[in-house]
Design a protein around this motif. Sequence first.
Motif, mmCIF file in Angstrom:
data_model
loop_
_atom_site.group_PDB
_atom_site.id
_atom_site.type_symbol
_atom_site.label_atom_id
_atom_site.label_comp_id
_atom_site.label_asym_id
_atom_site.label_seq_id
_atom_site.Cartn_x
_atom_site.Cartn_y
_atom_site.Cartn_z
ATOM 1 N N LEU A 165 13.326 8.826 -10.555
ATOM 2 C CA LEU A 165 13.534 9.121 -9.140
ATOM 3 C C LEU A 165 12.924 8.025 -8.271
ATOM 4 N N LEU A 166 11.732 7.581 -8.606
ATOM 5 C CA LEU A 166 11.081 6.507 -7.860
ATOM 6 C C LEU A 166 11.926 5.240 -7.920
ATOM 7 N N SER A 167 12.462 4.921 -9.071
ATOM 8 C CA SER A 167 13.314 3.745 -9.235
ATOM 9 C C SER A 167 14.566 3.859 -8.369
ATOM 10 N N GLN A 168 15.150 5.053 -8.323
ATOM 11 C CA GLN A 168 16.344 5.257 -7.500
ATOM 12 C C GLN A 168 16.029 5.080 -6.020
ATOM 13 N N PHE A 169 14.882 5.583 -5.573
ATOM 14 C CA PHE A 169 14.505 5.415 -4.173
ATOM 15 C C PHE A 169 14.309 3.939 -3.845
ATOM 16 N N LYS A 170 13.709 3.189 -4.757
ATOM 17 C CA LYS A 170 13.517 1.752 -4.531
ATOM 18 C C LYS A 170 14.864 1.052 -4.414
ATOM 19 N N ARG A 171 15.825 1.423 -5.253
ATOM 20 C CA ARG A 171 17.161 0.828 -5.193
ATOM 21 C C ARG A 171 17.872 1.195 -3.896
ATOM 22 N N THR A 222 0.836 -1.205 0.000
ATOM 23 C CA THR A 222 0.000 0.000 0.000
ATOM 24 C C THR A 222 0.864 1.245 0.000
ATOM 25 N N ASN A 223 1.927 1.259 0.805
ATOM 26 C CA ASN A 223 2.824 2.411 0.846
ATOM 27 C C ASN A 223 3.552 2.583 -0.474
ATOM 28 N N GLN A 224 3.953 1.486 -1.106
ATOM 29 C CA GLN A 224 4.631 1.566 -2.394
ATOM 30 C C GLN A 224 3.701 2.148 -3.447
ATOM 31 N N GLU A 225 2.446 1.741 -3.415
ATOM 32 C CA GLU A 225 1.481 2.287 -4.361
ATOM 33 C C GLU A 225 1.285 3.775 -4.127
ATOM 34 N N GLN A 234 4.249 5.625 -5.499
ATOM 35 C CA GLN A 234 4.179 5.679 -6.958
ATOM 36 C C GLN A 234 3.209 6.761 -7.417
ATOM 37 N N GLU A 235 2.129 6.951 -6.679
ATOM 38 C CA GLU A 235 1.167 7.987 -7.020
ATOM 39 C C GLU A 235 1.724 9.379 -6.725
ATOM 40 N N MET A 236 2.524 9.508 -5.669
ATOM 41 C CA MET A 236 3.038 10.807 -5.253
ATOM 42 C C MET A 236 4.273 11.236 -6.039
ATOM 43 N N ILE A 237 5.081 10.285 -6.477
ATOM 44 C CA ILE A 237 6.315 10.608 -7.201
ATOM 45 C C ILE A 237 6.077 10.341 -8.679
#
Length: 63
Positions: free
Chosen positions: A29-35, A15-18, A21-24
């Motif tokens: 940038l989202l991919s970098q944060f996940k890494r 839920t937080n990941q979703e 994804q909606e906020m970023i």
Amino acid sequence: MKKELYVTNPPMSNTNQESAQEMISDKELLSQFKRLEAIPNEPKKIVKEMIEAFLLKTECNKS
């Protein structure tokens, strides 16, 4: 004045990941944060401090 930023975050739930994804909207940038989630805490702390410093500098330059 030095602003300290020490935040420990538990792993993100689906839920937080979703929500993230909606906020970023910037997918790179989202991919970098996940890494970044996968790196050890000490280097992660340095990255957080660098981001905070960059944001503070950018905000100060707007004034």
